[in-house]
Design a protein around this motif. Sequence first.
Motif, short mmCIF file in Angstrom:
data_model
loop_
_atom_site.label_atom_id
_atom_site.label_comp_id
_atom_site.label_asym_id
_atom_site.label_seq_id
_atom_site.Cartn_x
_atom_site.Cartn_y
_atom_site.Cartn_z
N ASP A 67 0.83 -1.21 0.00
CA ASP A 67 0.00 0.00 0.00
C ASP A 67 0.87 1.25 0.00
N PHE A 68 1.93 1.25 0.80
CA PHE A 68 2.85 2.39 0.85
C PHE A 68 3.41 2.67 -0.55
N ARG A 69 3.85 1.63 -1.22
CA ARG A 69 4.49 1.83 -2.52
C ARG A 69 3.49 2.22 -3.60
N ASP A 70 2.23 1.83 -3.41
CA ASP A 70 1.18 2.27 -4.34
C ASP A 70 0.86 3.76 -4.15
N GLN A 71 0.96 4.23 -2.90
CA GLN A 71 0.52 5.59 -2.56
C GLN A 71 1.63 6.63 -2.63
N PHE A 72 2.89 6.18 -2.40
CA PHE A 72 3.99 7.15 -2.29
C PHE A 72 5.12 6.80 -3.24
N ASP A 73 5.82 7.83 -3.69
CA ASP A 73 6.85 7.63 -4.71
C ASP A 73 8.11 6.98 -4.18
N ALA A 74 8.53 7.35 -2.97
CA ALA A 74 9.81 6.86 -2.44
C ALA A 74 9.62 6.29 -1.04
N VAL A 75 9.77 4.96 -0.92
CA VAL A 75 9.60 4.27 0.35
C VAL A 75 10.84 3.42 0.60
N ASP A 76 11.42 3.56 1.80
CA ASP A 76 12.66 2.85 2.13
C ASP A 76 12.47 2.11 3.45
N VAL A 77 12.56 0.78 3.41
CA VAL A 77 12.51 -0.02 4.63
C VAL A 77 13.90 0.00 5.25
N GLN A 78 14.04 0.67 6.40
CA GLN A 78 15.35 0.85 7.00
C GLN A 78 15.72 -0.25 7.99
N GLN A 79 14.72 -0.82 8.65
CA GLN A 79 15.02 -1.85 9.63
C GLN A 79 13.78 -2.67 9.93
N LEU A 80 13.98 -3.98 10.11
CA LEU A 80 12.91 -4.88 10.55
C LEU A 80 13.44 -5.66 11.74
N LEU A 81 12.70 -5.65 12.84
CA LEU A 81 13.11 -6.36 14.04
C LEU A 81 11.97 -7.23 14.53
N ARG A 82 12.32 -8.43 14.97
CA ARG A 82 11.32 -9.30 15.58
C ARG A 82 11.60 -9.40 17.08
N PRO A 83 10.63 -9.06 17.95
CA PRO A 83 10.83 -9.13 19.39
C PRO A 83 11.21 -10.55 19.82
N PRO A 84 11.88 -10.74 20.99
CA PRO A 84 12.12 -9.71 22.00
C PRO A 84 13.18 -8.71 21.56
N LEU A 85 12.92 -7.42 21.79
CA LEU A 85 13.82 -6.36 21.35
C LEU A 85 14.85 -6.06 22.43
N LYS A 86 15.69 -7.04 22.73
CA LYS A 86 16.74 -6.84 23.72
C LYS A 86 18.05 -7.36 23.14
N GLY A 87 19.13 -7.06 23.84
CA GLY A 87 20.43 -7.42 23.31
C GLY A 87 20.97 -6.33 22.41
N THR A 88 22.10 -6.62 21.78
CA THR A 88 22.74 -5.64 20.90
C THR A 88 22.00 -5.59 19.57
N PRO A 89 22.19 -4.50 18.78
CA PRO A 89 21.54 -4.43 17.47
C PRO A 89 21.84 -5.65 16.59
N LYS A 90 23.06 -6.18 16.68
CA LYS A 90 23.42 -7.35 15.87
C LYS A 90 22.61 -8.58 16.27
N GLU A 91 22.23 -8.65 17.55
CA GLU A 91 21.45 -9.79 18.04
C GLU A 91 19.97 -9.66 17.69
N ARG A 92 19.54 -8.47 17.23
CA ARG A 92 18.12 -8.23 16.97
C ARG A 92 17.82 -8.17 15.47
N VAL A 93 18.69 -8.75 14.66
CA VAL A 93 18.52 -8.67 13.21
C VAL A 93 17.32 -9.49 12.76
#
Length: 219
Positions: free
Chosen positions: A127-153
């Motif tokens: 829906d975002f890409r249908d409605q807007f010209d420029a959409v960038d997915v910067q990050q996707l995280l699956r909980p639990p959201l703890k630990g270092t960023p590398k552990e939350r990939v």
Amino acid sequence: MSSGIRATVAVTTPEGCPLAEFSRAVETSITQVSTSSARADDVGNTTEFLAPTARATDAQPDSVRGPIFSYGDTAIYRFEHDTDTTCPCTCLGSYGCPIHRYDVEDGTLTVVFHAETFDQLQSIMADFRDQFDAVDVQQLLRPPLKGTPKERVFVNRGKLTDRQEEVLETAFDMGYFERPKGANATEIAATLDIAPSTVTEHLVAAQRKLLGDVLGRDS
């Protein structure tokens, strides 16, 4: 209950978004926003945000009221969200997605929200890409959201084509990634009735996409 997925998505100058229009017109960033997403069965909602008041107020869009209250060099501004408005917030509200944070700079809206499932996230992004010209997915995280960023990939399997996923799964099941190898590219190719060079091509492409998520690199 599903643990869900937390997504960070940037939308460049989304038409119909008062936050983005205000940021672009007044040339300021917005990081403190108080709002709730508009529900599909509601008439709308009120959004308030904090922004500098040093710039001329006549530059702000007509849709934004304020300053409502002043706090030194900053002030509270307010606008009403109509459910008919085409903007990322209204789109997320139609899915019932909780919004964690907004950041706006130079007219680009970055929104952090929670999707219930990956299928729902894919629908939202379509829906975002249908409605807007420029959409960038910067990050996707699956909980639990703890630990270092590398552990939350979060690894996005949706990047793979159907053929890449088929070749990767076949190679894995046949022991291609084991040491010693349980199968080579020629044996995998025979199982799938394709050329060995095609197997190698699909494996390299699939691994590059998935490793891009793991390493936090563009793939």
